[in-house]
Design a protein around this motif. Sequence first.
Motif, short mmCIF file in Angstrom:
data_model
loop_
_atom_site.label_atom_id
_atom_site.label_comp_id
_atom_site.label_asym_id
_atom_site.label_seq_id
_atom_site.Cartn_x
_atom_site.Cartn_y
_atom_site.Cartn_z
N MET A 1 0.62 -1.09 0.03
CA MET A 1 -0.04 0.00 0.10
C MET A 1 0.76 1.39 0.02
N LEU A 2 0.69 2.32 -0.84
CA LEU A 2 1.33 3.48 -0.89
C LEU A 2 0.55 4.54 -0.16
N LEU A 3 1.47 5.64 0.38
CA LEU A 3 0.78 6.76 0.98
C LEU A 3 0.72 7.76 0.04
N ARG A 4 -0.48 8.26 -0.26
CA ARG A 4 -0.62 9.56 -1.27
C ARG A 4 -1.06 10.51 -0.52
N PRO A 5 -0.66 12.15 -1.19
CA PRO A 5 -1.28 13.15 -0.58
C PRO A 5 -2.35 13.51 -0.84
N PRO A 6 -3.10 14.27 -0.24
CA PRO A 6 -4.32 14.68 -0.47
C PRO A 6 -4.51 15.44 -1.94
N VAL A 7 -5.50 15.44 -2.68
CA VAL A 7 -5.70 15.81 -3.88
C VAL A 7 -6.41 17.14 -4.06
N PHE A 8 -5.66 18.12 -4.89
CA PHE A 8 -6.20 19.33 -5.27
C PHE A 8 -6.08 19.63 -6.58
N ARG A 9 -6.94 18.93 -7.49
CA ARG A 9 -6.91 19.18 -8.92
C ARG A 9 -6.81 20.54 -9.43
N GLY A 10 -6.17 20.86 -10.26
CA GLY A 10 -6.19 22.42 -10.78
C GLY A 10 -5.37 23.37 -10.06
N MET A 11 -4.93 23.18 -8.93
CA MET A 11 -4.32 24.12 -8.22
C MET A 11 -3.16 24.68 -9.05
N LYS A 12 -3.39 26.24 -9.16
CA LYS A 12 -2.12 26.95 -9.66
C LYS A 12 -1.29 27.66 -8.83
N LEU A 13 -1.61 28.02 -7.93
CA LEU A 13 -0.91 28.89 -6.96
C LEU A 13 -0.71 28.09 -5.76
N LEU A 14 0.65 27.48 -5.49
CA LEU A 14 0.92 26.50 -4.26
C LEU A 14 0.50 26.93 -3.23
N ASP A 15 -0.29 26.22 -2.23
CA ASP A 15 -0.46 26.26 -0.77
C ASP A 15 -0.19 25.16 -0.15
N ARG A 16 1.04 25.28 0.65
CA ARG A 16 1.80 24.42 1.28
C ARG A 16 0.99 23.82 2.52
N SER A 17 -0.07 24.40 2.94
CA SER A 17 -0.59 24.08 4.26
C SER A 17 -1.53 23.12 3.90
N VAL A 18 -2.15 22.83 2.77
CA VAL A 18 -3.22 21.97 2.63
C VAL A 18 -2.79 20.50 2.50
N PHE A 19 -1.43 20.12 2.49
CA PHE A 19 -0.77 18.90 2.39
C PHE A 19 -0.61 18.27 3.32
N LYS A 20 -1.18 18.34 4.45
CA LYS A 20 -1.06 17.71 5.58
C LYS A 20 -2.01 16.35 5.75
N LYS A 21 -1.48 15.35 6.25
CA LYS A 21 -2.32 14.17 6.27
C LYS A 21 -2.11 13.33 7.31
N ALA A 22 -3.18 12.76 8.10
CA ALA A 22 -3.05 12.06 9.34
C ALA A 22 -3.17 10.65 8.82
N VAL A 23 -2.15 9.56 9.23
CA VAL A 23 -2.17 8.21 8.90
C VAL A 23 -2.33 7.50 10.31
N ASP A 24 -3.42 6.42 9.93
CA ASP A 24 -3.44 5.58 10.99
C ASP A 24 -2.69 4.29 11.14
N LEU A 25 -2.12 3.75 11.92
CA LEU A 25 -1.37 2.72 12.05
C LEU A 25 -1.47 1.85 13.27
N ALA A 26 -0.79 0.61 13.26
CA ALA A 26 -0.92 -0.40 14.21
C ALA A 26 0.43 -0.19 14.72
N ALA A 27 0.65 -0.32 16.20
CA ALA A 27 1.97 -0.32 16.63
C ALA A 27 1.90 -1.40 17.86
N MET A 28 3.32 -1.85 17.75
CA MET A 28 3.55 -2.97 18.84
C MET A 28 4.55 -2.53 20.06
#
Length: 471
Positions: A1-28
């Motif tokens: 499984m690959l980790l992909r960033p959030p999708v914002f199709r058609g963005m022309k002016l870069l907004d770095r703040s929107v590329f946050k993503k929370a990932v749920d995992l299992a830990a031992m």
Amino acid sequence: MLLRPPVFRGMKLLDRSVFKKAVDLAAMKVDPKNLGLIRKECAQDLLRLPRIAPIVKHDNGKVILFKLGVTPEDLSPLQQKTRELIAKNNAEIIPYKFEVDYSFWTVDDILSSVLPEDLLGETPGGYTAVGHIAHLNLREQYLPYKYLIGQVILDKNPSLRTVVNKLDSIDTVYRNFKMEVLAGDDDFWVEQSESGCRFQFDFSKVYWNTRLHTEHDRLISLFQRGEAVCDVMAGVGPFAVPAGKNGVIVLANDLNPDSYKAMVNNISLNKIAYTKAYNMDGRAFIHHAAAELEELAQGPPIENPFKKRSRTKPRQPVEVVSIPPTFQHYVMNLPASALEFLDAFKGVYHNRSHLFKPHTTAELPMIHVYCFTKEDPPTQDLLGRIKEALGWELKEEEVSMHYVRKVAPMKDMYCCSFRLPAEVAFAPKDAQYVDIIPPPAPATTITAGQAISTGAESTEEMPHPPKRSMV
């Protein structure tokens, strides 16, 4: 499984703040004393993401993070031996959440999440680096997103300070092209290292292609120490400077005044004693250089003032070079039109046959001319164009055609190498070259192709000649 960033199709002016993503995992949870053993046993099931460690601190201890797709409620994606290890040690599996932001994602990650889906076949994240500049050649369909593309490339490559996009084709006269700054500093003065030499130049005013470094090295390797090379379209010196550093006599020319100035600086910057720069028309230079080299050969040898002498061997001889009266190689690196300059070789050694075999050991020079072709195979196309320009038909076995690179889907770059035919070299000069007169033949015989030699350890054995400089 690959980790992909959030999708914002058609963005022309870069907004770095929107590329946050929370990932749920299992830990031992693990006992620190068993950490190494458990990590080894579970290696295939650990989280594998760039810049994310699979072992992290948690509360007062440490936990091992499992790969994407594994949850505390569903351990089935784990290998059987990992599940058995968990059961054997009665290990506690807990949920673990981590967050990634813009800094985590690669150039391709970001661009694949913002460009329209119909533009995802070829993500335009590739570039050629020239010093601190990233040089792009964006296709028309990507131009609405050019500033975003440039900024992302700049953000993700700390060694870069400027990103530019090529605006038009290379000028066939001065070999430069217009460019637009997409991101970063408006600074085109760069320093580039290649072939063990440093090159400085204004990238907006000269031609430089980093992708040709392998070809530069290939041709330079053909030049022997003490030989003479005429570089007709030398640019800022990618052939001439390293060859001169290797003890090759190089007379190097470029029509572009900015290339010439940069080449003069690069010769000085690299402390090259055996390369001299010119700013002339290429056709005239072919004849001028042949006459000047013969004149230089009649003078005293050149001492290398930059050759360091060992402190432990103070009597180490000074390096000097005896200049051959004829060139062993001509280099013509102007692929768009260099073949058209072959007509200038007619009569380049008119009335100078005594400088070559059988009167001396010297062969007529090799010509290395770069060119483009759309034909596959290219043989007949290139042979025909050489014949048309040179005024002499060469056989297929007399021409080496070295493939350099593909510059477009239906356009390849080649280097054609052949020995200058005597019928061309000794023919009468064309009218525009008759005023370029070589020096009179010396009273004593010149031995062609003398190699670099060193002075004797004492002046009694071999006196040092008067010092002379090529530059």
